[in-house]
Structures are given as structure tokens and as C-alpha cells.
Design an enzyme around this catalytic site. Structure first.
Site, short mmCIF file in Angstrom:
data_model
loop_
_atom_site.label_atom_id
_atom_site.label_comp_id
_atom_site.label_asym_id
_atom_site.label_seq_id
_atom_site.Cartn_x
_atom_site.Cartn_y
_atom_site.Cartn_z
N SER A 151 25.88 30.24 -31.43
CA SER A 151 24.76 30.17 -30.75
C SER A 151 23.55 29.25 -31.13
O SER A 151 23.67 28.78 -32.45
CB SER A 151 24.16 31.60 -30.35
OG SER A 151 23.55 32.12 -31.55
N LYS A 152 22.49 29.24 -30.30
CA LYS A 152 21.41 28.44 -30.80
C LYS A 152 20.90 28.78 -32.20
O LYS A 152 20.43 27.78 -32.75
CB LYS A 152 20.19 28.43 -29.55
CG LYS A 152 20.47 28.40 -28.40
CD LYS A 152 20.58 29.70 -27.80
CE LYS A 152 22.09 29.93 -26.98
NZ LYS A 152 22.65 31.21 -27.07
N ARG A 153 20.91 29.89 -32.40
CA ARG A 153 20.11 30.37 -33.82
C ARG A 153 21.05 29.86 -34.93
O ARG A 153 20.76 29.98 -36.06
CB ARG A 153 20.32 31.93 -33.82
CG ARG A 153 21.40 32.80 -34.09
CD ARG A 153 21.13 34.20 -33.98
NE ARG A 153 22.48 34.74 -33.61
CZ ARG A 153 23.21 35.10 -34.43
NH1 ARG A 153 23.14 35.10 -35.64
NH2 ARG A 153 24.36 35.68 -34.12
#
Length: 483
Positions: A252-254
Site C-alpha cells: 500500500s501507499k504506506r
RNA sequence: GGCCCCAUCGUCUAGCGGUUAGGAUACAUGGUUUUCAUCCAUGCGACCGGAGUUCGAUUCUCCGUGGGGCUACCA
């Protein structure tokens, strides 16, 4: 045989979606079927038209052409769920389930349900919908409806049933229907929920194979029950292993996962992304890794898709991008690299001819991993004399360095044709005359002529720099003297 | 918590009862027109644990452990 790629436009096209799109695309080509693109925008709150545009453009750039979709409609459209809602497309299926007694009205508010869930959580019990609405009499329902009470429609899960998901990758996966709670198929705003919309869409779009991420596996029994309630044929499924971040949780973006747009802007080639992603969760029988799309389609076998999650490894992605950059023809290389050359650099390079600029790019290609790396490597050519002097100022040359530079200066000064071959023999001559090792010759010359300790081969950049520039720089270096 | 999926080098993977457990990447070393890089060679490095089945388990079964996913009026 029809497959589909059904992204929801709640963000830019990301790597996980591309992998799903790719596997659908490859599989469709393999079995000579069609790929359908469907935009799943039933989440009115989070869907944005700009994201749809981004998805469409991303697919186009990657060369993942869809046989049917919003831009190339076939006869099972519309291809946006929002447009399907307008024609009360889903409504009729909801009504069918309602009249068949397979779904029912539900009048609890979201807050009430939330409270029930919390209570269940506190007592450590798995939450199941209470079924309160089931005990409502037809009269009660009618009066609530007449009053305009807000409602949702729930699907009634058949009791005590084993639901088998036929999966081409994992084999049959069996679930127990009693563990499933009656779920909402129509939200209070009248729009269908995901699990319901996919099923109706896949039925009406005649989808025969559903290939998607493993995160959908647990939802599949609900969907199968819906297929059965609607008397439709259950498709074949294939749940692809999930793509993981370095910590092995869903990418994910994280994790710094980027959209396709960003990868493109960073200087990755479309072919790299396709090839790399094809190897995440799949491998051809003989283990060759650099594969063209045609080879991919030829070698692909959905039975060989692995079951375990795969970590997205940027290091290997970069390596592969370097491989693809090196395989580009000179024309394609130039075309690919040009947009990445900064304006500043462009302006400093105007003094060179087109063919010189081309030669530069070719000279530095082996140093590139990303197209955007050109800027750093092309600096050898853009450096002004002043900038060169600044770089050189901190360096000190030994006696032998000076000697090498002097010899080179004299030879170049008297040269009539400063080309790569000349530089080659010049270097050989100096090595022979001085009896120095290669390193002792090349290094001081590179430093003195380029100001850099690394870069393209001497024979590649010296001729492009030209006699005047090279002599000017050598002269400056020599004037510093040895120390 | 419940359900489901998964488990080979750090990472991506091959393997489908008997292999010196193979490849790729990364890393290290050496070589090639030096350095960075390319290219080539070599090296380092893995079968989660325990039972069972079997003459023999990385491979089959079960249990455990670990990881992941799902469990929304998100998709």
C-alpha cells in the site's frame, strides 16, 4: 470465454491493479477470449472521474488494451456501474430476490447496526446480523415503506450449506454458509453494494473466468450464493496471490507503493513493469526472466501461478529496467530519454549538434537504471569551464598523473582527427611509454578531462567534448601542477 | 475473536518421493579499455517445527508455529 478487469476509480492506477489487469489480459490472449474493462464506481463518495482517466491512460501506456470498456463499448454495456444504476439495472435483480423471498427489507439505521457490532465485539462473539427485520410482518413493512422510512435490502443466506469456490489456482475452497451473515445488497441510497454489483455485472457481461486478487477470496462464497439465488452459472475463479510490501503486509501507499503514473515519471519503461509484474506470482517453466509479451502469452499457464504472496522488490525492478534500457534501439532510446532531460541541461547542451547529443545519450546508456538517471550522467557534457574548475579545485595530482596528462595533451593537441579510435590508441601508447598500470593512466585522465571519477568510457566522451574543450581542461589541470 | 489462504536462499522463484535442492536479483571476489556501469566467471546464501505415511520425505497427511487476507450501507 470472457474475463474482466474491474478497478474502482477511488485512486490512481496502482501496481496491484496492474498485476490483476495483466493476468487477465494474458489469460484472455492465451485462451483467445475477450477482456472487459468495467469501472466499479458504486462508491459514490470516493469515486472520482480523474481517477478513471488515470486508470484508462495507465492501461493504454502499458499496452494492456481492453476489448470492451467505456471507450470501446461492446454489447454488454454500459461499462460503468454508475451508468448501470441509472437504468435501475440492479434494481430489477433486487426485486427478483425480494419477490423470491431470498432478500428482505431492513430498516435499522447505520448507528443501530454499529452499536450491535460493538456489543458483539465486547462479548467476544462473532458478529452476525440479528435478523430483526426478518420478523417484520408484511403490514409493518408496507407501512414503513409508505412512511418513506429509509431502508436497505439484505440477502438472506441459506442455512447449513457448504459453498465451494472453484479456484483454478487453489483448487476447491469450501466455506460454511452458517458463518456468513445476511449482508446488504442495496444501500439506503439505492445503490448496490460491491458484492451484489459484481455478481449482477459478471452475469450480464457473460464473464466466464473471474481472475482477481486473493483479498477477494473470502467474499466469493457470498457471491456464489448470489449466483445461485439468481439461477446463474457460477464462473471459474482464480485468486492471485497478493502483492506485499517489505514488511509482508498488503502493498500500500504506506510502503511507498506508487501509482503507474509515478513509475512512468520516474523513468521506468512500460515493458519493464509488465515483465516484472508477470514474474510476481508466476514463473515460466524454464525460468527465463526477460520475456516479451508474446512469449508471456505463449508460456503462460494459470495453473503455474503460485499461491503465496510476493514481495514487491524495487531493486529487481530497477535491474530489469536497466536491462530494457540496454535493449532499446538507439532511436527508441533517444525517444524514451528525451522527455527526462531537464530544461536546464537542455539549454546547456544546445551548443552540441543533434548527432553529438545522440552520441552522448548512447554513451551513457549503460549507466542508466532509470531514464531519469540521464541528467546525472550527461553532466560531463554540460559542465561549463568554470564549473569544471570548481570541481577540479579540490583534487590533487601526482607526478605520474601530470605526466600522463601532459602526454595526452600533446597527442591531442597535434591530432587531426579526435575520434574514439584515436583515443584508444592514445591510451595504449601512454601505457606503453610510461609503463604505468591502466588505472594510473585512465583515472587521472578521466578526472582531468571530465571532472568526474566515473561516467562513460573515455573513448566515448572525449570525441564528443571536442578538442578545444578537452585541451582547455587539460591545460587547467596541468597548470595546477603536481603535489 | 471467527473463517479462509499461504509457508524453499534477504527478495522473486524452479522443484511436483530418491537432486551435490536449480535459476534470477542483491551481496562479495576476480576478469574485460581504467573508476562508476555494462558484460563474463566464481563465491556466499534456503526447504518454519513436530509427529505420521513410506525402504526413503523439501515434496503426501495431521498438529503446531508464523505470516497474510476477509469478516462495512469500501471496492
Amino acid at each position: 470465454m470472457r474475463v474482466r478487469f474491474a478497478p474502482s476509480p477511488t485512486g490512481n492506477l496502482h501496481i496491484g491493479s496492474v498485476r490483476t489487469a495483466l493476468f487477465n489480459w494474458v489469460y484472455a490472449h492465451k485462451i483467445k477470449g475477450k477482456v472487459v474493462l468495467r469501472i466499479e464506481d458504486t462508491d459514490l463518495k470516493r469515486s472520482e472521474p480523474q481517477f478513471e482517466t488515470n486508470i484508462l491512460e495507465g492501461l493504454k501506456w502499458l499496452g494492456l488494451d481492453m476489448d470492451e470498456g467505456p471507450e470501446s463499448p461492446g454489447d454488454t454495456g454500459p461499462y460503468r456501474q454508475s451508468e448501470r444504476m441509472e437504468t435501475s439495472f440492479y434494481k430489477s435483480y433486487v426485486d427478483q430476490l425480494l419477490t423470491d423471498g431470498k432478500a428482505y427489507y431492513c430498516f435499522e439505521t447505520a448507528e443501530e447496526l454499529e452499536a450491535e457490532k460493538e456489543a458483539a465485539e465486547l462479548s467476544g462473539v462473532a458478529y452476525q446480523y440479528s435478523g430483526k427485520a426478518l420478523s417484520l410482518s408484511p403490514e409493518e413493512i408496507k407501512s414503513k415503506l409508505d412512511l418513506g422510512t429509509s431502508y436497505t435490502v439484505r440477502f438472506h443466506i441459506p442455512e447449513n450449506q457448504k459453498v465451494t469456490v472453484p479456484d483454478m489456482i487453489r483448487g476447491d475452497v469450501v466455506f460454511d454458509s452458517d458463518l456468513l451473515s445476511d449482508f446488504i445488497i442495496q444501500k439506503s441510497d439505492g445503490s448496490p453494494t460491491y458484492n451484489f454489483a459484481v455478481v449482477v455485472d459478471d452475469i450480464t457481461m457473460a464473464i466466464s473466468h473471474v481472475i482477481r486478487g486473493e483479498d477477494h477470496l473470502s467474499n466469493t462464497p457470498r457471491q456464489i450464493l448470489l449466483y445461485e439465488a439468481l439461477n446463474a452459472k457460477v464462473p471459474q475463479f482464480a485468486h492471485l496471490p497478493i502483492i506485499l510490501g517489505p514488511d509482508r503486509s498488503k502493498l500500500s501507499k504506506r510502503h511507498g507503493a506508487k501509482s503507474v503514473t509515478e513509475y512512468r515519471e520516474e523513468g521506468y519503461l512500460a515493458d519493464t513493469l509488465i515483465n516484472y509484474l508477470s514474474l510476481l506470482g508466476w514463473a515460466p517453466p524454464e525460468g527465463r526472466e526477460i520475456l516479451t509479451r508474446t512469449e508471456l502469452v505463449d508460456l503462460f499457464d494459470i495453473g503455474r501461478v503460485s499461491k503465496s504472496g510476493a514481495v514487491f522488490d524495487v531493486t529487481k525492478l530497477k535491474w530489469m529496467n536497466g536491462m530494457y534500457i540496454r535493449r532499446l534501439s538507439e532511436e527508441a532510446l533517444l525517444e524514451a530519454v528525451t522527455p527526462f532531460i531537464s530544461e536546464d541541461l537542455q539549454s546547456k547542451l544546445v551548443k552540441y549538434s543533434d548527432s553529438q547529443r545522440q552520441a552522448m545519450v548512447v554513451a551513457v546508456r549503460d549507466n542508466l537504471e532509470l531514464l531519469s538517471d540521464v541528467n546525472a550522467y550527461l553532466e560531463v557534457f554540460s559542465l561549463s569551464f568554470e564549473a569544471y574548475c570548481t570541481k577540479i579545485a579540490a583534487l590533487s595530482f601526482s607526478e605520474s598523473d601530470i605526466k600522463v596528462q601532459q602526454l595526452a595533451y600533446d597527442a591531442i593537441d597535434s591530432s587531426s582527427d579526435l575520434d574514439s579510435q584515436f583515443v584508444g590508441t592514445l591510451l595504449d601508447d601512454i601505457i606503453e611509454q610510461t609503463g604505468l598500470g591502466k588505472g594510473k593512466v585512465f583515472k587521472p585522465l578521466r578526472l582531468a578531462t571530465s571532472g568526474f571519477g566515473s561516467g562513460p568510457a573515455l573513448g566515448d566522451y572525449i570525441p564528443i567534448l571536442g578538442k578545444d574543450v578537452v585541451l582547455e581542461r587539460l591545460r587547467h589541470g596541468l597548470s595546477k601542477g603536481a603535489n
